[in-house]
Design a protein around this motif. Structure first.
Motif, PDB file in Angstrom:
ATOM      1  N   GLU A 125      -3.480  -7.590   8.100  1.00 15.47           N
ATOM      2  CA  GLU A 125      -2.379  -7.658   7.145  1.00 15.47           C
ATOM      3  C   GLU A 125      -2.892  -7.587   5.719  1.00 15.47           C
ATOM      4  O   GLU A 125      -2.291  -6.922   4.862  1.00 15.47           O
ATOM      5  N   GLU A 126      -4.026  -8.267   5.465  1.00 17.51           N
ATOM      6  CA  GLU A 126      -4.615  -8.222   4.127  1.00 17.51           C
ATOM      7  C   GLU A 126      -5.065  -6.813   3.786  1.00 17.51           C
ATOM      8  O   GLU A 126      -4.838  -6.319   2.679  1.00 17.51           O
ATOM      9  N   CYS A 127      -5.723  -6.150   4.743  1.00 26.05           N
ATOM     10  CA  CYS A 127      -6.189  -4.781   4.519  1.00 26.05           C
ATOM     11  C   CYS A 127      -5.018  -3.841   4.274  1.00 26.05           C
ATOM     12  O   CYS A 127      -5.066  -2.980   3.395  1.00 26.05           O
ATOM     13  N   ASP A 128      -3.948  -4.005   5.057  1.00 22.59           N
ATOM     14  CA  ASP A 128      -2.768  -3.162   4.883  1.00 22.59           C
ATOM     15  C   ASP A 128      -2.140  -3.365   3.512  1.00 22.59           C
ATOM     16  O   ASP A 128      -1.673  -2.417   2.874  1.00 22.59           O
ATOM     17  N   ALA A 129      -2.107  -4.619   3.056  1.00 24.51           N
ATOM     18  CA  ALA A 129      -1.510  -4.921   1.753  1.00 24.51           C
ATOM     19  C   ALA A 129      -2.319  -4.281   0.632  1.00 24.51           C
ATOM     20  O   ALA A 129      -1.761  -3.708  -0.309  1.00 24.51           O
ATOM     21  N   ILE A 130      -3.662  -4.383   0.744  1.00 22.58           N
ATOM     22  CA  ILE A 130      -4.525  -3.781  -0.274  1.00 22.58           C
ATOM     23  C   ILE A 130      -4.363  -2.272  -0.272  1.00 22.58           C
ATOM     24  O   ILE A 130      -4.242  -1.627  -1.316  1.00 22.58           O
ATOM     25  N   ALA A 131      -4.360  -1.679   0.936  1.00 25.22           N
ATOM     26  CA  ALA A 131      -4.218  -0.226   1.053  1.00 25.22           C
ATOM     27  C   ALA A 131      -2.896   0.249   0.459  1.00 25.22           C
ATOM     28  O   ALA A 131      -2.839   1.263  -0.243  1.00 25.22           O
ATOM     29  N   GLN A 132      -1.823  -0.501   0.714  1.00 24.44           N
ATOM     30  CA  GLN A 132      -0.511  -0.119   0.190  1.00 24.44           C
ATOM     31  C   GLN A 132      -0.488  -0.169  -1.324  1.00 24.44           C
ATOM     32  O   GLN A 132       0.103   0.698  -1.984  1.00 24.44           O
ATOM     33  N   GLU A 133      -1.148  -1.172  -1.906  1.00 21.90           N
ATOM     34  CA  GLU A 133      -1.200  -1.283  -3.363  1.00 21.90           C
ATOM     35  C   GLU A 133      -1.981  -0.127  -3.961  1.00 21.90           C
ATOM     36  O   GLU A 133      -1.615   0.409  -5.018  1.00 21.90           O
ATOM     37  N   ILE A 134      -3.075   0.268  -3.284  1.00 23.65           N
ATOM     38  CA  ILE A 134      -3.858   1.417  -3.749  1.00 23.65           C
ATOM     39  C   ILE A 134      -3.003   2.681  -3.728  1.00 23.65           C
ATOM     40  O   ILE A 134      -2.989   3.470  -4.674  1.00 23.65           O
ATOM     41  N   VAL A 135      -2.256   2.864  -2.632  1.00 23.78           N
ATOM     42  CA  VAL A 135      -1.385   4.038  -2.514  1.00 23.78           C
ATOM     43  C   VAL A 135      -0.309   4.021  -3.598  1.00 23.78           C
ATOM     44  O   VAL A 135      -0.002   5.051  -4.213  1.00 23.78           O
ATOM     45  N   ASN A 136       0.274   2.852  -3.858  1.00 23.37           N
ATOM     46  CA  ASN A 136       1.327   2.748  -4.867  1.00 23.37           C
ATOM     47  C   ASN A 136       0.821   3.165  -6.244  1.00 23.37           C
ATOM     48  O   ASN A 136       1.492   3.897  -6.977  1.00 23.37           O
ATOM     49  N   ILE A 137      -0.371   2.678  -6.603  1.00 26.35           N
ATOM     50  CA  ILE A 137      -0.917   2.982  -7.926  1.00 26.35           C
ATOM     51  C   ILE A 137      -1.263   4.453  -8.043  1.00 26.35           C
ATOM     52  O   ILE A 137      -0.932   5.119  -9.036  1.00 26.35           O
ATOM     53  N   THR A 138      -1.945   4.989  -7.026  1.00 27.40           N
ATOM     54  CA  THR A 138      -2.363   6.390  -7.097  1.00 27.40           C
ATOM     55  C   THR A 138      -1.174   7.342  -7.035  1.00 27.40           C
ATOM     56  O   THR A 138      -1.189   8.396  -7.665  1.00 27.40           O
ATOM     57  N   THR A 139      -0.130   6.969  -6.286  1.00 29.19           N
ATOM     58  CA  THR A 139       1.050   7.827  -6.209  1.00 29.19           C
ATOM     59  C   THR A 139       1.787   7.864  -7.544  1.00 29.19           C
ATOM     60  O   THR A 139       2.224   8.921  -7.998  1.00 29.19           O
ATOM     61  N   ALA A 140       1.913   6.693  -8.168  1.00 25.72           N
ATOM     62  CA  ALA A 140       2.587   6.621  -9.464  1.00 25.72           C
ATOM     63  C   ALA A 140       1.746   7.235 -10.569  1.00 25.72           C
ATOM     64  O   ALA A 140       2.269   7.663 -11.588  1.00 25.72           O
ATOM     65  N   GLY A 141       0.429   7.282 -10.362  1.00 27.09           N
ATOM     66  CA  GLY A 141      -0.474   7.821 -11.380  1.00 27.09           C
ATOM     67  C   GLY A 141      -1.242   6.718 -12.073  1.00 27.09           C
ATOM     68  O   GLY A 141      -0.648   5.871 -12.746  1.00 27.09           O
ATOM     69  N   ALA A 142      -2.545   6.716 -11.850  1.00 23.78           N
ATOM     70  CA  ALA A 142      -3.376   5.699 -12.495  1.00 23.78           C
ATOM     71  C   ALA A 142      -3.354   5.895 -14.002  1.00 23.78           C
ATOM     72  O   ALA A 142      -3.337   7.019 -14.496  1.00 23.78           O
ATOM     73  N   ASN A 143      -3.345   4.794 -14.724  1.00 22.53           N
ATOM     74  CA  ASN A 143      -3.386   4.876 -16.185  1.00 22.53           C
ATOM     75  C   ASN A 143      -4.322   3.818 -16.724  1.00 22.53           C
ATOM     76  O   ASN A 143      -4.924   3.049 -15.969  1.00 22.53           O
ATOM     77  N   GLU A 144      -4.446   3.784 -18.041  1.00 25.66           N
ATOM     78  CA  GLU A 144      -5.423   2.900 -18.662  1.00 25.66           C
ATOM     79  C   GLU A 144      -5.113   1.421 -18.433  1.00 25.66           C
ATOM     80  O   GLU A 144      -5.986   0.574 -18.557  1.00 25.66           O
ATOM     81  N   LYS A 145      -3.872   1.107 -18.053  1.00 24.99           N
ATOM     82  CA  LYS A 145      -3.494  -0.281 -17.823  1.00 24.99           C
ATOM     83  C   LYS A 145      -3.853  -0.768 -16.425  1.00 24.99           C
ATOM     84  O   LYS A 145      -4.078  -1.951 -16.224  1.00 24.99           O
ATOM     85  N   ASN A 146      -3.890   0.154 -15.455  1.00 26.27           N
ATOM     86  CA  ASN A 146      -4.123  -0.296 -14.080  1.00 26.27           C
ATOM     87  C   ASN A 146      -5.367   0.293 -13.437  1.00 26.27           C
ATOM     88  O   ASN A 146      -5.605   0.086 -12.258  1.00 26.27           O
ATOM     89  N   ILE A 147      -6.176   1.044 -14.208  1.00 33.47           N
ATOM     90  CA  ILE A 147      -7.348   1.674 -13.607  1.00 33.47           C
ATOM     91  C   ILE A 147      -8.365   0.637 -13.162  1.00 33.47           C
ATOM     92  O   ILE A 147      -9.029   0.788 -12.132  1.00 33.47           O
ATOM     93  N   ASP A 148      -8.489  -0.477 -13.930  1.00 30.45           N
ATOM     94  CA  ASP A 148      -9.415  -1.537 -13.524  1.00 30.45           C
ATOM     95  C   ASP A 148      -8.928  -2.227 -12.251  1.00 30.45           C
ATOM     96  O   ASP A 148      -9.727  -2.543 -11.356  1.00 30.45           O
ATOM     97  N   ALA A 149      -7.633  -2.471 -12.164  1.00 28.59           N
ATOM     98  CA  ALA A 149      -7.082  -3.082 -10.957  1.00 28.59           C
ATOM     99  C   ALA A 149      -7.283  -2.171  -9.757  1.00 28.59           C
ATOM    100  O   ALA A 149      -7.602  -2.634  -8.653  1.00 28.59           O
ATOM    101  N   LEU A 150      -7.136  -0.862  -9.959  1.00 21.18           N
ATOM    102  CA  LEU A 150      -7.341   0.087  -8.866  1.00 21.18           C
ATOM    103  C   LEU A 150      -8.780   0.074  -8.394  1.00 21.18           C
ATOM    104  O   LEU A 150      -9.063   0.103  -7.192  1.00 21.18           O
ATOM    105  N   ARG A 151      -9.690  -0.026  -9.350  1.00 18.84           N
ATOM    106  CA  ARG A 151     -11.118  -0.059  -8.989  1.00 18.84           C
ATOM    107  C   ARG A 151     -11.428  -1.325  -8.185  1.00 18.84           C
ATOM    108  O   ARG A 151     -12.163  -1.292  -7.189  1.00 18.84           O
TER     109      ARG A 151
END
Length: 232
Positions: free
Chosen positions: A58-84
């Motif tokens: 469940e933890e892995c799925d949650a992390i993966a979903q958040e990664i997909v959400n950010i990359t789909t919306a488009g990484a920007n200078e505000k969330n690039i560190d969180a994505l990393r």
């Protein structure tokens, strides 16, 4: 003599054995301590590694979903560190389910945002939608064009003011050519006077009104209204 010699030999042997044992005992003890220390560190490191790899599904799925959400919306200078950080956590904690982001998208907000048109340019763009075709044979449409061009000269970009003033005067001339002053309706007369007023040409506006009054004898109320507009 024998007894003495035997005693001396026994004494020498006892001293020699005691020193060796002490040295080797110290070495063995130090080695044992070092081995224990290394073994303890090894277990400690392995324990930490094992803990990093023990994220639940469940933890892995949650992390993966958040990664997909950010990359789909488009990484920007505000969330690039969180994505990393999310990608690193997924790599370390979800063995065999690694999400790979091949390329980070550099963000330049100013370039992605549409350029905002200057206010005067936007005014010009909208007012030009009111213009009638130059091919029109109806006088009132050219009177309307004269008013629109005078508004463009007043409200549009300063560098275009002279051009719009020239076009407004041209449309007034076309208006009176298509329909002489004595046959113009009150709407066309008022529109032309308003155009002159916007161009700050009160003298020309008064001359136009005087000519209309002389030729068509409009109602006195209308004349007074036009004179008030000119003199305001």
């Amino acid at each position: 003599m024998k007894k003495t010699a035997k005693k001396d030999t026994k004494t020498v042997q006892n001293c020699t054995c005691s020193t060796r044992h002490k040295i080797w005992g110290a070495v063995a003890l130090a080695g044992l301590f070092s081995c224990g220390l290394l073994l303890g560190l090894s277990y400690s490191i392995d324990g930490m590694n094992n803990r990093k790899l023990l994220l639940g599904a469940e933890e892995c799925d949650a992390i993966a979903q958040e990664i997909v959400n950010i990359t789909t919306a488009g990484a920007n200078e505000k969330n690039i560190d969180a994505l990393r950080d999310l990608n690193e956590a997924y790599s370390n904690g979800c063995a065999g389910r690694l999400v790979i982001i091949e390329k980070s998208v550099p963000v330049q907000v100013s370039e992605q945002q549409p350029k905002i048109m200057a206010t005067c340019s936007r005014i010009e763009q909208l007012l030009k939608e009111r213009l009638f075709s130059e091919d029109s044979v109806e006088a009132w449409k050219h009177a309307s064009n004269a008013y629109t061009y005078s508004t463009l000269a007043e409200k549009g970009c300063a560098e275009n003011a002279d051009m719009y003033k020239t076009l407004a005067l041209r449309e007034i001339e076309i208006t009176t050519a298509l329909q002489p002053e004595e046959s113009l309706g009150t709407r066309e007369v008022e529109t032309v006077i308003d155009a002159y007023k916007k161009l700050d040409m009160q003298r020309e506006a008064q001359a136009f009104l005087d000519k209309v009054e002389k030729l068509s004898e409009p109602a006195i109320d209308f004349i007074l209204k036009m004179e008030k507009i000119i003199n305001e």
